[in-house]
Design an enzyme around this catalytic site. Structure first.
Site, short mmCIF file in Angstrom:
data_model
loop_
_atom_site.label_atom_id
_atom_site.label_comp_id
_atom_site.label_asym_id
_atom_site.label_seq_id
_atom_site.Cartn_x
_atom_site.Cartn_y
_atom_site.Cartn_z
N ALA A 167 0.97 -1.22 -0.10
CA ALA A 167 0.08 0.08 0.02
C ALA A 167 0.92 1.24 0.02
O ALA A 167 1.26 1.94 1.07
CB ALA A 167 -1.08 0.01 1.17
N ILE A 207 -4.82 -0.01 -4.91
CA ILE A 207 -4.13 -1.07 -3.84
C ILE A 207 -4.69 -2.64 -4.40
O ILE A 207 -5.64 -2.71 -4.31
CB ILE A 207 -4.34 -0.92 -2.67
CG1 ILE A 207 -3.89 0.71 -1.86
CG2 ILE A 207 -3.56 -1.83 -1.46
CD1 ILE A 207 -2.26 0.97 -2.46
N ASP A 262 12.96 -2.06 -6.74
CA ASP A 262 13.93 -2.63 -7.54
C ASP A 262 14.08 -3.98 -7.96
O ASP A 262 14.40 -4.70 -8.91
CB ASP A 262 15.33 -2.19 -6.74
CG ASP A 262 15.65 -0.67 -7.14
OD1 ASP A 262 15.16 0.11 -7.90
OD2 ASP A 262 16.60 -0.34 -6.51
N ARG A 270 -4.82 -19.45 -41.35
CA ARG A 270 -5.96 -18.55 -42.04
C ARG A 270 -5.39 -18.41 -43.42
O ARG A 270 -4.36 -18.07 -43.59
CB ARG A 270 -5.86 -17.38 -40.94
CG ARG A 270 -6.46 -16.25 -41.77
CD ARG A 270 -8.05 -16.52 -41.66
NE ARG A 270 -8.89 -15.10 -41.92
CZ ARG A 270 -9.89 -15.24 -42.41
NH1 ARG A 270 -10.78 -16.16 -42.31
NH2 ARG A 270 -10.42 -13.95 -43.04
N GLU A 308 3.51 -0.04 -10.62
CA GLU A 308 5.00 -0.20 -10.13
C GLU A 308 5.98 0.79 -10.90
O GLU A 308 7.09 0.18 -11.06
CB GLU A 308 5.43 -1.82 -10.15
CG GLU A 308 4.70 -2.53 -9.04
CD GLU A 308 5.08 -3.85 -9.13
OE1 GLU A 308 6.48 -4.04 -9.20
OE2 GLU A 308 4.22 -4.81 -9.22
#
Ligand code: COS
Length: 395
Positions: free
Chosen positions: A129, A162, A243, A271, A367
């Site tokens: 969080a 979160i 990291d 296809r 992130e």
């Protein structure tokens, strides 16, 4: 068919190759018929399954074994493999690692013993969080406060975006303890999901559903022993955790991209258009070639970052940022081409490439958005150039 020749690269040891093969078999057996109808329930089930069959033991070190550490190549291989099979399975695995990451890397023995056996077994669901309504990319601007209250702290403020919000048993929460302004005034806390004063005020629906929420802390009291590391260390803890886990976001994107390339190759071979398979059209070949290059280049950056960390580099900020930036952006492009090769079927709800198209988008944002990764990479390059210039000038 999925290309697995990368496993022969020197970044890996035999234990990695064995794990990748075993997980691929496990995923094919366990994830292909998973019902995604109820996202929360599916996520809980996935965490339980990943715990039951031992995969989550790789998400955090074993506190009973002092030599146990997180192996980033293993994390990346697991995320890549799960991502190739099922985006929500990757999410469930990833969040156990990221959510418990601060405890894994900076927790006291007591904190590690209290939580890691549970997150590693899938008995406790974890969440990280950090983001707030007014600070996502700008972590140093966090407004949530942790005020000293006797032998504990009172947490007040909001967290948003979160992941696992609403279903987590454990939140690692970053708040301002006021030791100093900006980045030096933050601390990290362990907050159990059932703490008084912690409320889920909004569940957030997104294009690739997973548990996501906005949380409100109103006089939420935690003991002083809930603090991870020292007071004022929160920013560095958050950055160090990111990291480690940022290259694994790239790995998830790589898993999505490999799947998209595999689907596109099948489509192109089967296809027929203008009297021949699509694969005979040079424009399609050009797309397939670009996709294959993007996949391999992503893998090289990801496993370079993971290997560098595993070999003991103290910081892999630059390598992890490059891996996340490149792999997530490249996967978006690979998946977009796979949709194009599928024509109308590419946007039909329920098609694999259609769901990959939705799954990949958030990875360029969470992130650390792509723009943040560019800032991180450029700052490091500038700092190195400044050091070189000083050395050259100063003799
Ligand atoms: N590891 C360890 N320490 C780090 C670090 C890292 N990766 N990055 C920075 N630090 C340290 C710096 O060395 C500096 O320490 P000193 O004060 O002792 O010199 C301190 O932390 C502050 O660093 P900096 O000045 O670079 O911080 P900024 O506020 O300028 O922010 C960015 C840097 C933008 C790169 C950072 O806030 C960031 O990565 N933001 C994105 C966060 C994110 O991923 N958000 C999404 C939510 S998480 S799902």
């Amino acid at each position: 068919m999925v290309d697995k020749s990368f496993l022969t690269w020197p970044f890996f040891e035999d234990r990695h190759r064995t794990l990748a093969a075993e997980l691929d078999t496990w995923a094919a057996e366990n994830l292909s018929s998973l019902d995604h109808g109820d996202t929360d329930a599916t996520c809980r089930k996935l965490v339980a399954m990943l715990g039951r069959d031992g995969w989550l033991t790789h998400s955090a070190p074993d506190p009973a074994n002092p030599g146990s550490i997180i192996d980033v190549r293993t994390l990346c291989l697991i995320r890549e493999t799960l991502g190739r099979h099922d985006g929500l399975a990757d999410f469930a695995f990833a969040m156990q690692g990221l959510g418990a990451g601060a405890i894994s890397l900076f927790g006291s023995d007591a904190q590690r013993v209290a939580w890691l056996p549970r997150t590693r077994a899938g008995d406790a669901i974890a969440a990280f969080a950090l983001s707030e309504p007014r600070s996502g990319s700008d972590v140093a601007n966090i407004e949530m406060t942790a005020t000293k209250d006797g032998d504990g702290y009172l947490l007040d403020g909001e967290k948003t975006w979160i992941s696992n919000g609403g279903i987590a048993d454990l939140y690692v929460v970053f708040a301002r303890t006021g030791d100093a302004p900006g980045a030096r005034g933050l601390s990290a806390f362990i907050v159990p999901g059932d703490s008084a004063g912690l409320e889920i005020v909004e569940r957030i629906d997104v294009i690739a559903p997973h548990p996501l929420a906005r949380l409100k802390f109103d006089g939420c009291r935690v003991p002083a022993t809930a603090m991870i590391g020292a007071s004022g260390q929160g920013f560095k803890i958050a950055m160090s955790v990111l990291d480690v886990f940022r290259s694994t976001v790239g790995a998830a994107a790589l898993g999505f991209a490999r799947r998209a390339l595999g689907e596109a190759l099948i489509r192109a071979a089967n296809r027929e258009l203008f009297g021949a398979p699509l694969a005979e059209l040079q424009l399609v070949q050009g797309q397939l070639a670009e996709m294959a290059v993007d996949v391999d280049a992503s893998a090289l950056l990801i496993y370079r970052a993971a290997w560098t960390k595993d070999k003991g580099a103290p910081r892999v900020t630059r390598e992890a940022a490059m891996a996340k930036l490149y792999a997530t952006e490249a996967a978006q492009s690979v998946i977009d081409k796979a949709v194009q090769i599928h024509g109308g079927d590419g946007v039909r709800c329920g098609q694999i490439v259609e769901s990959l198209y939705r799954e990949i988008r958030a990875l360029r944002i969470y992130e650390g958005a792509s723009e943040v990764q560019k800032v991180v990479i450029a700052r490091q390059a500038l700092a190195e150039a400044a050091v070189d210039a000083k050395a050259a000038g100063g003799g």
